[in-house]
Design a protein around this motif. Structure first.
Motif, PDB file in Angstrom:
ATOM      1  N   GLY A   1     -62.372 -31.146  35.943  1.00 36.02           N
ATOM      2  CA  GLY A   1     -62.082 -30.848  34.540  1.00 36.02           C
ATOM      3  C   GLY A   1     -63.192 -30.058  33.868  1.00 36.02           C
ATOM      4  O   GLY A   1     -63.219 -29.925  32.637  1.00 36.02           O
ATOM      5  N   LYS A   2     -64.107 -29.490  34.668  1.00 39.52           N
ATOM      6  CA  LYS A   2     -65.220 -28.682  34.118  1.00 39.52           C
ATOM      7  C   LYS A   2     -64.822 -27.210  34.124  1.00 39.52           C
ATOM      8  O   LYS A   2     -64.090 -26.761  35.026  1.00 39.52           O
ATOM      9  N   PRO A   3     -65.348 -26.440  33.144  1.00 36.18           N
ATOM     10  CA  PRO A   3     -65.019 -25.010  33.123  1.00 36.18           C
ATOM     11  C   PRO A   3     -65.436 -24.339  34.430  1.00 36.18           C
ATOM     12  O   PRO A   3     -66.471 -24.681  35.015  1.00 36.18           O
ATOM     13  N   ARG A   4     -64.604 -23.430  34.898  1.00 39.12           N
ATOM     14  CA  ARG A   4     -64.929 -22.632  36.080  1.00 39.12           C
ATOM     15  C   ARG A   4     -64.657 -21.169  35.739  1.00 39.12           C
ATOM     16  O   ARG A   4     -63.787 -20.868  34.905  1.00 39.12           O
ATOM     17  N   PRO A   5     -65.358 -20.246  36.393  1.00 40.05           N
ATOM     18  CA  PRO A   5     -65.177 -18.830  36.053  1.00 40.05           C
ATOM     19  C   PRO A   5     -63.749 -18.359  36.348  1.00 40.05           C
ATOM     20  O   PRO A   5     -63.155 -18.759  37.356  1.00 40.05           O
ATOM     21  N   VAL A   6     -63.230 -17.536  35.458  1.00 45.93           N
ATOM     22  CA  VAL A   6     -61.950 -16.869  35.725  1.00 45.93           C
ATOM     23  C   VAL A   6     -62.211 -15.882  36.868  1.00 45.93           C
ATOM     24  O   VAL A   6     -63.209 -15.152  36.824  1.00 45.93           O
ATOM     25  N   PRO A   7     -61.368 -15.881  37.917  1.00 50.00           N
ATOM     26  CA  PRO A   7     -61.625 -14.968  39.046  1.00 50.00           C
ATOM     27  C   PRO A   7     -61.813 -13.532  38.573  1.00 50.00           C
ATOM     28  O   PRO A   7     -61.075 -13.054  37.706  1.00 50.00           O
ATOM     29  N   LYS A   8     -62.826 -12.865  39.153  1.00 44.05           N
ATOM     30  CA  LYS A   8     -63.189 -11.499  38.724  1.00 44.05           C
ATOM     31  C   LYS A   8     -62.011 -10.535  38.853  1.00 44.05           C
ATOM     32  O   LYS A   8     -61.767  -9.716  37.972  1.00 44.05           O
ATOM     33  N   SER A   9     -61.264 -10.669  39.919  1.00 43.47           N
ATOM     34  CA  SER A   9     -60.151  -9.741  40.157  1.00 43.47           C
ATOM     35  C   SER A   9     -59.121  -9.826  39.036  1.00 43.47           C
ATOM     36  O   SER A   9     -58.341  -8.908  38.816  1.00 43.47           O
ATOM     37  N   ALA A  10     -59.169 -10.969  38.316  1.00 44.29           N
ATOM     38  CA  ALA A  10     -58.186 -11.193  37.266  1.00 44.29           C
ATOM     39  C   ALA A  10     -58.497 -10.391  36.009  1.00 44.29           C
ATOM     40  O   ALA A  10     -57.611 -10.046  35.245  1.00 44.29           O
ATOM     41  N   GLY A  11     -59.815 -10.140  35.757  1.00 45.68           N
ATOM     42  CA  GLY A  11     -60.177  -9.522  34.477  1.00 45.68           C
ATOM     43  C   GLY A  11     -59.771  -8.069  34.424  1.00 45.68           C
ATOM     44  O   GLY A  11     -59.566  -7.521  33.390  1.00 45.68           O
TER      45      GLY A  11
ATOM     46  N   ARG B   1     -65.958 -15.592  30.308  1.00 48.95           N
ATOM     47  CA  ARG B   1     -66.408 -16.055  31.629  1.00 48.95           C
ATOM     48  C   ARG B   1     -65.441 -17.110  32.166  1.00 48.95           C
ATOM     49  O   ARG B   1     -64.954 -16.989  33.284  1.00 48.95           O
ATOM     50  N   THR B   2     -65.165 -18.127  31.320  1.00 48.25           N
ATOM     51  CA  THR B   2     -64.237 -19.188  31.761  1.00 48.25           C
ATOM     52  C   THR B   2     -63.010 -19.274  30.857  1.00 48.25           C
ATOM     53  O   THR B   2     -62.108 -20.055  31.140  1.00 48.25           O
ATOM     54  N   SER B   3     -63.004 -18.504  29.779  1.00 46.22           N
ATOM     55  CA  SER B   3     -61.931 -18.651  28.784  1.00 46.22           C
ATOM     56  C   SER B   3     -60.999 -17.444  28.757  1.00 46.22           C
ATOM     57  O   SER B   3     -61.393 -16.329  29.137  1.00 46.22           O
ATOM     58  N   ILE B   4     -59.795 -17.697  28.300  1.00 48.37           N
ATOM     59  CA  ILE B   4     -58.753 -16.657  28.221  1.00 48.37           C
ATOM     60  C   ILE B   4     -58.076 -16.803  26.864  1.00 48.37           C
ATOM     61  O   ILE B   4     -57.566 -17.882  26.536  1.00 48.37           O
ATOM     62  N   ARG B   5     -58.092 -15.717  26.099  1.00 49.28           N
ATOM     63  CA  ARG B   5     -57.426 -15.760  24.789  1.00 49.28           C
ATOM     64  C   ARG B   5     -56.053 -15.105  24.906  1.00 49.28           C
ATOM     65  O   ARG B   5     -55.934 -14.014  25.473  1.00 49.28           O
ATOM     66  N   VAL B   6     -55.044 -15.799  24.365  1.00 52.68           N
ATOM     67  CA  VAL B   6     -53.654 -15.358  24.534  1.00 52.68           C
ATOM     68  C   VAL B   6     -52.980 -15.261  23.165  1.00 52.68           C
ATOM     69  O   VAL B   6     -53.156 -16.135  22.309  1.00 52.68           O
TER      70      VAL B   6
ATOM     71  N   VAL C   1     -40.126 -15.660  14.217  1.00 52.89           N
ATOM     72  CA  VAL C   1     -40.305 -16.926  13.502  1.00 52.89           C
ATOM     73  C   VAL C   1     -41.736 -17.472  13.516  1.00 52.89           C
ATOM     74  O   VAL C   1     -42.087 -18.302  12.676  1.00 52.89           O
ATOM     75  N   CYS C   2     -42.546 -17.018  14.461  1.00 45.82           N
ATOM     76  CA  CYS C   2     -43.877 -17.623  14.568  1.00 45.82           C
ATOM     77  C   CYS C   2     -44.792 -16.698  15.368  1.00 45.82           C
ATOM     78  O   CYS C   2     -44.327 -15.973  16.252  1.00 45.82           O
ATOM     79  N   GLU C   3     -46.096 -16.715  15.031  1.00 41.46           N
ATOM     80  CA  GLU C   3     -47.080 -15.992  15.845  1.00 41.46           C
ATOM     81  C   GLU C   3     -48.332 -16.846  15.948  1.00 41.46           C
ATOM     82  O   GLU C   3     -48.655 -17.598  15.015  1.00 41.46           O
ATOM     83  N   ALA C   4     -49.024 -16.720  17.080  1.00 44.90           N
ATOM     84  CA  ALA C   4     -50.176 -17.587  17.317  1.00 44.90           C
ATOM     85  C   ALA C   4     -51.172 -16.930  18.260  1.00 44.90           C
ATOM     86  O   ALA C   4     -50.834 -15.996  18.994  1.00 44.90           O
ATOM     87  N   GLU C   5     -52.399 -17.447  18.196  1.00 43.07           N
ATOM     88  CA  GLU C   5     -53.447 -17.053  19.143  1.00 43.07           C
ATOM     89  C   GLU C   5     -54.131 -18.318  19.610  1.00 43.07           C
ATOM     90  O   GLU C   5     -54.539 -19.150  18.779  1.00 43.07           O
ATOM     91  N   LEU C   6     -54.252 -18.460  20.921  1.00 38.83           N
ATOM     92  CA  LEU C   6     -54.823 -19.674  21.501  1.00 38.83           C
ATOM     93  C   LEU C   6     -55.850 -19.291  22.564  1.00 38.83           C
ATOM     94  O   LEU C   6     -55.760 -18.213  23.158  1.00 38.83           O
ATOM     95  N   THR C   7     -56.787 -20.220  22.815  1.00 41.92           N
ATOM     96  CA  THR C   7     -57.747 -20.012  23.893  1.00 41.92           C
ATOM     97  C   THR C   7     -57.618 -21.128  24.923  1.00 41.92           C
ATOM     98  O   THR C   7     -57.545 -22.314  24.567  1.00 41.92           O
ATOM     99  N   TYR C   8     -57.556 -20.719  26.176  1.00 42.88           N
ATOM    100  CA  TYR C   8     -57.477 -21.639  27.313  1.00 42.88           C
ATOM    101  C   TYR C   8     -58.768 -21.513  28.109  1.00 42.88           C
ATOM    102  O   TYR C   8     -59.401 -20.456  28.127  1.00 42.88           O
ATOM    103  N   VAL C   9     -59.137 -22.601  28.792  1.00 42.73           N
ATOM    104  CA  VAL C   9     -60.314 -22.575  29.659  1.00 42.73           C
ATOM    105  C   VAL C   9     -59.874 -22.946  31.069  1.00 42.73           C
ATOM    106  O   VAL C   9     -59.160 -23.949  31.274  1.00 42.73           O
TER     107      VAL C   9
END
Ligand SMILES: CC(C)(COP(=O)(O)OP(=O)(O)OC[C@H]1O[C@@H](n2cnc3c(N)ncnc32)[C@H](O)[C@@H]1OP(=O)(O)O)[C@@H](O)C(=O)NCCC(=O)NCCS
Length: 133
Positions: free
Chosen positions: A123-133, A86-91, A109-117
Motif C-alpha cells: 500500500g506504499k506509493p510506487r513509481p508510475v512505470p516510465k514507459s507510461a508517461g 512520480r507516483t501520482s496520476i491526475r485524471v 451533468v458533472c465534471e471532476a479532477e482527481l488524483t490517484y497514486v
C-alpha cells in the motif's frame, strides 16, 4: 461530444451505467454520492492502465454537479489522464447522460479532477512505470 465540450479519451466513455431508482435522494433525483462513486471508478480506469497495477484515490481536486441526473438516464463517464507525477496520476472526468425524451437529450451533468497514486503490495506509493508517461 455533441455540445461543443472537449473530447475525452477518444470520445468513448470508460464507463456507462444506468441511473436506477435505488440511487435517488429525498428530492427524487439521483444521489450525488452515487455519481461521485461512479466518477471515482471511471477516473481509476485510465489510472490503473497507466500505473499497470493498483492505484488509490488520494484527492479530489474539483467536482462540480452541473445538472441533476434523473432515474432512467444512461450515465456515460469519460476520463482522460491530465498529468503524471512520480507516483501520482491526475485524471479529468466528464459525465454526460442520455435522457430518453422526445427528442432524446445528451446532457453534461458533472465534471471532476482527481488524483490517484500507484501503490505496491504494502500500500506504499510506487513509481508510475516510465514507459507510461
Ligand atoms: C495515497 C497514499 C498511499 C500516499 O501515501 P504518502 O505516504 O502520503 O505518499 P507521498 O506523500 O509520497 O505522496 C505520493 C504522491 O501523492 C501525491 N499526493 C499526496 N497527497 C496529495 C494530495 N492531497 N493531493 C494531490 N496529490 C497528493 C504526492 O504529491 C505524490 O505524488 P508524486 O509522487 O507524483 O510526486 C496514502 O496517503 C494513502 O494510502 N491514502 C489513503 C488512500 C485511500 O484509502 N483512498 C480511498 C480509497 S481508494
Amino acid at each position: 461530444m455533441p455540445d461543443g465540450h472537449e473530447l475525452l479519451a477518444g470520445d468513448e466513455p470508460v464507463l456507462r451505467v444506468p441511473a436506477r431508482p435505488a440511487d435517488i435522494n429525498a428530492g427524487g433525483d439521483i444521489f450525488g454520492g452515487w455519481i461521485m462513486s461512479q466518477v471515482d471508478i471511471a477516473g481509476s480506469i485510465p489510472a490503473v492502465a497507466l500505473a499497470q497495477g493498483r492505484v488509490v484515490t488520494v484527492a479530489v481536486q474539483r467536482l462540480v454537479f452541473l445538472k441533476p441526473v434523473k432515474v432512467g438516464d444512461l450515465v456515460s463517464l469519460y476520463a482522460r489522464v491530465e498529468s503524471v507525477g512520480r507516483t501520482s496520476i491526475r485524471v479529468a472526468v466528464e459525465v454526460y447522460v442520455h435522457r430518453r425524451l422526445s427528442p432524446p437529450e445528451f446532457i453534461h451533468v458533472c465534471e471532476a479532477e482527481l488524483t490517484y497514486v500507484a501503490i505496491d503490495e504494502q500500500g506504499k506509493p510506487r513509481p508510475v512505470p516510465k514507459s507510461a508517461g
